[in-house]
Design a protein around this motif. Structure first.
Motif, PDB file in Angstrom:
ATOM      1  N   PRO A   5      59.717  -3.796  48.648  1.00 48.76           N
ATOM      2  CA  PRO A   5      60.635  -2.942  48.268  1.00 48.76           C
ATOM      3  C   PRO A   5      60.740  -2.537  46.964  1.00 48.76           C
ATOM      4  O   PRO A   5      59.702  -1.421  46.904  1.00 48.76           O
ATOM      5  N   PHE A  78      57.804  -8.507  53.672  1.00 52.82           N
ATOM      6  CA  PHE A  78      56.004  -9.002  53.161  1.00 52.82           C
ATOM      7  C   PHE A  78      56.399 -10.066  54.712  1.00 52.82           C
ATOM      8  O   PHE A  78      55.352 -10.133  55.348  1.00 52.82           O
ATOM      9  N   TYR A  84      47.777  -8.914  53.971  1.00 55.16           N
ATOM     10  CA  TYR A  84      47.133  -7.860  53.261  1.00 55.16           C
ATOM     11  C   TYR A  84      46.689  -7.676  52.116  1.00 55.16           C
ATOM     12  O   TYR A  84      46.644  -9.416  51.225  1.00 55.16           O
ATOM     13  N   ASN A 100      48.489  -2.725  46.342  1.00 60.39           N
ATOM     14  CA  ASN A 100      47.836  -2.893  47.539  1.00 60.39           C
ATOM     15  C   ASN A 100      46.806  -2.393  47.591  1.00 60.39           C
ATOM     16  O   ASN A 100      46.524  -1.044  47.475  1.00 60.39           O
TER      17      ASN A 100
ATOM     18  N   ILE B 137      56.849  -5.829  42.081  1.00 65.11           N
ATOM     19  CA  ILE B 137      57.899  -6.328  43.495  1.00 65.11           C
ATOM     20  C   ILE B 137      57.528  -5.984  44.325  1.00 65.11           C
ATOM     21  O   ILE B 137      57.048  -6.280  45.475  1.00 65.11           O
ATOM     22  N   PRO B 138      56.681  -3.804  44.788  1.00 69.58           N
ATOM     23  CA  PRO B 138      57.073  -3.486  45.610  1.00 69.58           C
ATOM     24  C   PRO B 138      56.034  -3.981  45.935  1.00 69.58           C
ATOM     25  O   PRO B 138      55.598  -3.600  47.741  1.00 69.58           O
ATOM     26  N   TYR B 139      54.862  -4.835  45.669  1.00 69.60           N
ATOM     27  CA  TYR B 139      53.584  -5.165  45.887  1.00 69.60           C
ATOM     28  C   TYR B 139      53.216  -6.801  46.281  1.00 69.60           C
ATOM     29  O   TYR B 139      52.502  -6.974  47.572  1.00 69.60           O
ATOM     30  N   GLY B 140      54.061  -6.979  46.527  1.00 65.25           N
ATOM     31  CA  GLY B 140      54.686  -8.379  47.559  1.00 65.25           C
ATOM     32  C   GLY B 140      53.836  -9.753  47.262  1.00 65.25           C
ATOM     33  O   GLY B 140      52.737 -10.099  47.655  1.00 65.25           O
ATOM     34  N   ALA B 141      53.067  -9.470  45.790  1.00 70.63           N
ATOM     35  CA  ALA B 141      52.336 -10.406  44.947  1.00 70.63           C
ATOM     36  C   ALA B 141      52.497 -11.969  45.199  1.00 70.63           C
ATOM     37  O   ALA B 141      53.327 -12.031  44.202  1.00 70.63           O
TER      38      ALA B 141
END
Lengths: 137, 395
Positions: A5, A78, A84, A100, B137-141
């Motif tokens: 995103p 994802f 990940y 990440n 949000i970009p990190y998918g936590a």
């Protein structure tokens, strides 16, 4: 390319951070009055309330403070990534960012708290903003 | 124990019994639960003069709930701080009643998280477009990965192990198996085994976000309930013995550049609550602590002062959290969010089971239980979250 995103704009606090990412710069702020490092980005100092801050560029190196390997994420961006690693990285200039960890064959075994890491800007199919992620230094 | 405060008491409770219930709306759960809680108290619909609402329910909230119920309260509180909203609301009801602003306060909750198949722990974290979301949000936590990162750090700093954290799941499941509603919940939600579990069962369940296994994660259920909190004067004429609210504390915590992620907002809210109540953690019989995940309980046991920071691994060994074991307060005697009821915001159920214990009505009743603490943790442990602590005492 990954399809994470994208940040959404207009969003006035974080826009300079993400414009920096487009240029391969990991940006953060410091307070002009009390010198506090301010992160996430915003228009005031979180220690003294000052409205005067300066944008700076990090060297992009840091240490893993903690992490988790996500085995299941039901959001489409994802779902296909496989396991990940999300992490908090203590960047050397004094700010802690969610990110990440990439560049390891098996994130469940090869990532440790205290590991030295460096930033890279991962281009995305999802839009024009590359996402700053970290890999072992 | 010092003389107890007698400003406000919980006098009526109801917990929606079904955890998968396509036949009702969240607003219907709220209204019906309020009716049943009023019956439990021996009070009437028209007695309601204060409502506290977290914005759950279709078309509810500060504008919608009173209209739906058909009541005209003079206190309307819309505190929404995640799963701990109900500890905050109980604190505010105590405050409002003590100030003379209200006599009969109603807290209610309704959710269809199971029927609507909402992936609370493993879904995406909404959209960006604000100062915080754009950085996360970009990190998918996922929600659970935030809690998991606290567990990783706790293990790193203190040597805590998954075996130790699993004790929390094991004790909670033992309580759930004594609670018929929890047993039915696990069956309706198609748990793999509706039975007591061992530490090995927990460790052998699949990893969801390292180091947290499936059996360290709460369920996603439908559900809801209500609690009626009244002034001391009203409490004199209710059907059942009042359960007094002795004190409360509120706090928030969040990611900082140099903070210790293993310390929750509870470290700030609990001393305020215990101080106001003038009691000590060692006096507590019942610990109702928000068990979104095993690590949530572990961190909060420390932050509430039941053991020192970093020592929870040793503290929970040997099943001491069970209702029938000495050495620690009984933990989540209804079966908790892990094994009885978690429709998204579990905070209300912490109050309800505290009241059942202090009335002598629990399915895992601790003999002569006198003092309970309900501690809610809302939001994301390790990131932006809230802690609400409420101390309750038998009459």
């Amino acid at each position: 390319m990954p399809n994470r995103p994208q940040p959404q704009f207009p969003e006035l606090d974080s826009q300079p951070f993400w414009e920096g990412a487009k240029n391969g710069e990991l940006r953060y702020q410091t307070c002009d009055d009390c010198k506090e490092v301010v992160f996430y980005p915003r228009a005031h100092c979180t220690k003294c309330g000052s409205g005067k801050t300066t944008w700076r560029t990090s060297k992009g190196t840091g240490t893993i403070y903690t992490y988790s390997v996500v085995r299941q994420n039901r959001s489409p961006a994802f779902a296909d990534l496989g396991a990940y690693a999300v992490a908090y990285v203590d960047v050397d200039e004094g700010f802690r960012m969610l990110t990440n960890i990439v560049g390891v064959d098996d994130p469940t075994k090869q990532i440790k708290v205290g590991m030295k890491v460096k930033v890279e800007f991962e281009k995305q199919d999802s839009g024009e903003y590359p996402i700053p992620v970290f890999r072992p230094a | 124990m010092a003389k107890k405060r007698r400003d406000a008491a919980v006098v009526g409770i109801y917990e929606w019994p079904k955890r998968v219930d396509p036949s009702v709306s969240a607003m219907q759960i709220k209204a019906a639960s309020i009716r049943r809680a009023l019956e439990d108290a021996g009070l009437d619909w028209k007695d309601i003069d204060a409502i506290y609402d977290a914005g759950d329910g279709e078309g509810g909230g500060g504008l919608g709930l009173a209209a739906y119920l058909g009541v005209r309260p003079t206190v309307i509180d819309t505190t929404q701080v995640g799963g701990s909203s109900y500890e905050f609301q109980a604190a505010h009801a105590l405050r409002d009643i003590a100030a003379g602003k209200a006599d009969v306060a109603v807290l209610s909750y309704g959710s269809k998280a199971a029927t609507q198949r909402i992936p609370i722990g493993t879904g995406g974290r909404g959209v960006g477009g604000n100062w915080q979301g754009n950085m996360e949000i970009p990190y998918g936590a996922t929600l659970i990965s935030n809690y998991a990162m606290v567990a990783t750090r706790h293990m790193h700093q203190y040597g805590t192990t998954s075996e130790q954290l699993a004790e929390i799941s094991v004790a909670t499941r033992a309580h759930a198996m004594r609670n018929p509603e929890a047993v039915q919940a696990m069956a309706d939600l198609q748990f793999v085994g509706v039975n007591e579990i061992t530490v090995d069962d927990v460790l052998n369940s699949r990893m969801i976000a390292d180091p947290l296994h499936l059996l360290e994660c709460c369920m996603v259920s439908d559900g809801g309930g209500a609690a009626i909190i009244v002034s001391g004067d009203v409490a004199k004429k209710t059907k059942k013995k009042p359960v007094w609210i002795l004190g409360s504390g509120e706090a928030t915590s969040y990611r900082t550049n140099d903070g210790d992620i293993t310390v929750s907002a509870g470290a700030q809210s609990a001393p305020i609550a215990f101080g106001e109540a003038d009691v000590k953690p060692k006096d507590v019989d019942i610990a109702m602590i928000y068990d979104s995940f095993s690590i949530t309980v572990a961190v909060c046991l420390e932050d509430l002062g039941f053991c020192k920071k970093g020592e929870v691994g040793d503290y929970v060994k040997g099943g001491v959290l069970r209702w029938d074991k000495k050495g620690a307060p009984a933990l989540n005697t209804d079966g908790g969010g892990l094994s009885s009821n978690h429709p998204g915001m579990r905070g209300l159920f912490l109050l309800l089971e505290s009241v059942r214990q202090l009335r002598g009505e629990s399915t895992s009743q601790v003999p002569n239980a006198k003092l309970a603490v309900a501690h809610g943790n809302g939001g994301l442990l390790g990131a932006t979250h809230t802690g609400g602590t409420v101390i309750l005492a038998a009459d």
